[in-house]
Every structure is written in C-alpha cells, then in structure tokens.
Motif scaffolding. Structure first.
Motif, PDB file in Angstrom:
ATOM      1  N   VAL A 126      -2.126   5.292  -1.511  1.00 37.37           N
ATOM      2  CA  VAL A 126      -2.504   6.571  -0.894  1.00 37.37           C
ATOM      3  C   VAL A 126      -3.873   7.024  -1.397  1.00 37.37           C
ATOM      4  O   VAL A 126      -4.749   7.426  -0.610  1.00 37.37           O
ATOM      5  CB  VAL A 126      -1.437   7.646  -1.193  1.00 37.37           C
ATOM      6  CG1 VAL A 126      -1.920   9.013  -0.742  1.00 37.37           C
ATOM      7  CG2 VAL A 126      -0.124   7.287  -0.502  1.00 37.37           C
ATOM      8  N   SER A 141      -7.351   7.273   0.799  1.00 31.46           N
ATOM      9  CA  SER A 141      -7.979   8.599   0.838  1.00 31.46           C
ATOM     10  C   SER A 141      -9.429   8.538   0.371  1.00 31.46           C
ATOM     11  O   SER A 141     -10.322   9.151   0.973  1.00 31.46           O
ATOM     12  CB  SER A 141      -7.187   9.576  -0.032  1.00 31.46           C
ATOM     13  OG  SER A 141      -5.853   9.692   0.413  1.00 31.46           O
ATOM     14  N   TRP A 151       0.814  -1.208   0.000  1.00 34.64           N
ATOM     15  CA  TRP A 151       0.000   0.000   0.000  1.00 34.64           C
ATOM     16  C   TRP A 151       0.853   1.266   0.000  1.00 34.64           C
ATOM     17  O   TRP A 151       0.307   2.372  -0.074  1.00 34.64           O
ATOM     18  CB  TRP A 151      -0.913   0.023   1.227  1.00 34.64           C
ATOM     19  CG  TRP A 151      -1.896  -1.107   1.258  1.00 34.64           C
ATOM     20  CD1 TRP A 151      -1.758  -2.294   1.900  1.00 34.64           C
ATOM     21  CD2 TRP A 151      -3.164  -1.151   0.599  1.00 34.64           C
ATOM     22  NE1 TRP A 151      -2.848  -3.087   1.691  1.00 34.64           N
ATOM     23  CE2 TRP A 151      -3.742  -2.411   0.893  1.00 34.64           C
ATOM     24  CE3 TRP A 151      -3.876  -0.270  -0.215  1.00 34.64           C
ATOM     25  CZ2 TRP A 151      -4.989  -2.791   0.418  1.00 34.64           C
ATOM     26  CZ3 TRP A 151      -5.113  -0.649  -0.694  1.00 34.64           C
ATOM     27  CH2 TRP A 151      -5.659  -1.896  -0.378  1.00 34.64           C
ATOM     28  N   ARG A 152       2.164   1.129   0.070  1.00 34.73           N
ATOM     29  CA  ARG A 152       3.044   2.287   0.165  1.00 34.73           C
ATOM     30  C   ARG A 152       3.422   2.801  -1.215  1.00 34.73           C
ATOM     31  O   ARG A 152       4.585   2.789  -1.631  1.00 34.73           O
ATOM     32  CB  ARG A 152       4.289   1.933   0.964  1.00 34.73           C
ATOM     33  CG  ARG A 152       3.979   1.521   2.395  1.00 34.73           C
ATOM     34  CD  ARG A 152       5.249   1.132   3.145  1.00 34.73           C
ATOM     35  NE  ARG A 152       4.964   0.734   4.530  1.00 34.73           N
ATOM     36  CZ  ARG A 152       5.881   0.314   5.404  1.00 34.73           C
ATOM     37  NH1 ARG A 152       7.170   0.258   5.040  1.00 34.73           N
ATOM     38  NH2 ARG A 152       5.528  -0.037   6.628  1.00 34.73           N
ATOM     39  N   GLU A 177       1.535   5.424  -4.720  1.00 32.95           N
ATOM     40  CA  GLU A 177       0.500   6.410  -5.035  1.00 32.95           C
ATOM     41  C   GLU A 177      -0.892   5.795  -5.114  1.00 32.95           C
ATOM     42  O   GLU A 177      -1.893   6.413  -4.727  1.00 32.95           O
ATOM     43  CB  GLU A 177       0.835   7.148  -6.344  1.00 32.95           C
ATOM     44  CG  GLU A 177       1.013   6.259  -7.557  1.00 32.95           C
ATOM     45  CD  GLU A 177       2.450   5.802  -7.767  1.00 32.95           C
ATOM     46  OE1 GLU A 177       2.841   5.658  -8.934  1.00 32.95           O
ATOM     47  OE2 GLU A 177       3.166   5.608  -6.765  1.00 32.95           O
TER      48      GLU A 177
END
Length: 367
Positions: A132, A136, A126-127, A129
């Motif tokens: 993120v 979000s 998950w690290r 773009e």
C-alpha cells in the motif's frame, strides 16, 4: 626446480659414464700407499729404479688425466644447475605474482546471482502495508514530477503533509522488518531509515523557515544528528566490505562509482549545516539572493524520499527473485543516485535557486 636439478644430475651421470670415470684409485696408488705404510720404499738397483720411475711417470699422467675429466664433469654439472636455477624461479615468480594480484569480478559472478530463480513481478504479494505504501508513494511522486518539471510550481503544505503521512509509516515499517534480512541488507535498510528522517526534517524546515526560523533550525539540527549516525554506520561497513572483497579476490569495481557518487551527494548536507552554524546570517542571506532556494531544497528532499524508498524496494525485489542480478544493481545506482541528481540540477536552472554556488558564499559574519 626439482625436475630441472634431476635432469642436471642425470646429464652429469651420463657424461661421467661417457668419460669412463668410476671414481676409483689411480693405477699404482694402492701399491705406493702400501709401500709407504711399511716405511720401506722399493729399492732394487738401477733397473728397479728405472722401472719405478717409468711407473711413477705413468701414474702421474693418469692422475692428471683423471683430474681433467673430473673438472670437466663438475663444470658440466654446474652449468646445468645454473640453467635450471635461472629458468625455474622466474617462472615460479611469475606464478606467485599472478596469484598475489587481486581478482576483479566485473559482472558479479561470485555473488551467486545467476543461481536465483527469476520470477514475475506479479508473483510479489502487494496486499500488505508495504504494498500500500509503495503504490501510494509512486502515485504521489508521479504528481510531484509533473509539478516540478511541467507545472513548475512550489510544493504546498497539504503536499508536504501527505508526503509525511506516507513516508513516516514507511520508516517505521522498514525499521521494524529489517531484522528479517541478512546482515548485508540490514546495514543499508537501517541507514536508509536515518536518511529518510533527515529528508523529512529538512523538508519541514524549509517550509517553516519563513515564519518560524528558530523551530526550523532545531528540526534541521535534529535531522543532521540522525543523518551523521546513519552515514558513519553505512560507509564504514561498505568501504570495509570493498576492502574485504579485494582481499578475498571477488572485488567488484562497478560499485565504486555508485558509492563515491552517493558520498558526494551526502557530503552536501553536513557542509550546508556547517555553514549555518558558522554564520547565523548565512542562510538568510542565501535566501534573499536566491528567492526560490527554499522551494528547491523542499523538492530535493521530496525526490530524496522517493529514491531512498525505491532503492530498498529494488533490493526486496531482488531478494524475492524479481528483476535480479546486474540489471537490478545498475538500476539502483543509476536510477536512485545519478538520475535524481540530474533532475535536481535541472530544476535549479529554471528557478532562482543555487544548487552549489551558495556553498562558496559567506554571510554577514565575514563582511
């Protein structure tokens, strides 16, 4: 058929042996033939003629008996052949018919999903773009669900711009990375980018229509063009794919309700735009009668953005071996098509908004 015919021939041969038929000339036939060849029949007085008559009478009876035996043998062979021809083709026809019927793959066994090694959700990276933006959008949608179902408040301009700040980069990244996928997935991902553009365009159009109606219409028109291209691209591929699976014997009928449901939902967008083109005063009249219509349309587009992205995330998880198989497909169909539809319709019941009635209305052009 060959085996049945062989059995019939064997039975005929056995019957022939039983009747003593060896298919040779009858007694006296050779002698008669020989005398006739020399052109001089046997003549030798009354005794000779009497014995010859008795001999001819005996030969005639023997020939009649042989004819009867041959007729009986031919009848038995014909009967056996008819039985074989009646049984074998029917059985063969049934087998051919069974092979001609399309095979149905109810559980997706022909897809090879069972061969995918199941992994944990924590194995996903998950690290980046994509991670993120995914986190979000989930946080934003939780807030939006609370606003829609509990607070029952309209969307604000800051919320619309935050939504745009999340989903516009998501569209770009999705388009950029789609070539890494197989063709089957690329079609869905590219089409989803077009649908998301339409959702954003309609969202901003509904927020601008009160103060800037001309600009709102132009934004909506551009979004409809992109939406139409995406729909033609997506549905032409997937309906031809359904036909190809039917011919290949791996048809999955459980996909049909999801595909039809998505088509029905997508058909509402061009129907709405056609009504606007047909009568410029139609939409203004709808919003005067249903004063919360703009609010409802904005929330519909917000929900569309999230479920479109969610469907692609579920596909990515499936490719990576997380939450695979039929349970993933079922969640995509139910969670991103039918559940959002229920939420949209429910919201229209406590707002002064129309979810379908306005499609039956006419504007000033027809008054």
């Amino acid at each position: 058929a060959a085996a049945a015919a062989a059995a019939a021939v064997a039975s005929c041969a056995g019957l022939g042996a039983l009747l003593g038929l060896d298919f040779v000339s009858a007694p006296g036939a050779e002698k008669e033939h020989e005398n006739m060849q020399h052109g001089t029949p046997v003549l030798g007085g009354p005794d000779a003629m009497g014995s010859a008559g008795a001999e001819y009478e005996s030969v005639d009876k023997e020939q009649q008996l042989n004819r009867g035996r041959v007729a009986l043998l031919l009848f038995a062979c014909a009967s056996g052949a008819r039985v074989a021809s009646r049984r074998t083709p029917r059985r063969g026809a049934r087998n051919v018919a069974q092979r001609a019927l399309p095979r149905v793959d109810w559980l997706g066994n022909s897809t090879g999903w069972e061969d995918i090694e199941e992994k944990s959700i924590f194995s996903v990276n998950w690290r980046n773009e994509h991670g993120v933006l995914a986190i979000s959008s989930i946080v934003l949608f939780v807030y939006q669900l609370v606003r829609i179902a509990i607070l029952r408040q309209p969307p604000t301009q800051p919320e619309v711009w935050i939504t745009t700040a999340i989903y516009l980069p998501w569209i770009f990244l999705c388009w950029r990375d789609t070539p890494k996928l197989e063709e089957h997935y690329r079609v869905t991902f590219y089409a989803s980018c077009g649908w998301a553009i339409m959702s954003l365009a309609s969202l901003h159009s509904s927020m601008l229509q009160a103060k800037f109606p001309a600009l709102a219409f132009d934004i909506l028109a551009a979004g409809n063009v992109v939406f139409a291209i995406a729909c033609v691209y997506f549905y032409s591929y997937h309906w031809s794919r359904m036909w190809r699976h039917l011919v290949q014997g791996r048809f999955r009928p459980l996909w049909i309700p999801g595909l039809l449901g998505l088509m029905c939902l997508h058909a509402l967008t061009p129907a709405d735009f056609y009504k606007r083109l047909d009568d410029e005063g139609w939409w203004k009249t709808v919003c005067q009668i249903y004063t919360d219509e703009w609010w409802w349309v904005a929330d519909v587009r917000i929900i569309e953005l999230f479920v479109t992205a969610s469907a692609l995330w579920l596909i990515v998880l499936h490719i990576q071996g997380v939450f695979t198989g039929m349970k993933n497909a079922a969640l995509v169909v139910i969670g991103t098509i039918f559940a959002p539809l229920i939420i949209m319709v429910l919201e229209s019941t406590w707002l002064r908004a129309s979810s379908w009635q306005h499609y039956l209305m006419v504007g000033p052009k027809y008054w």
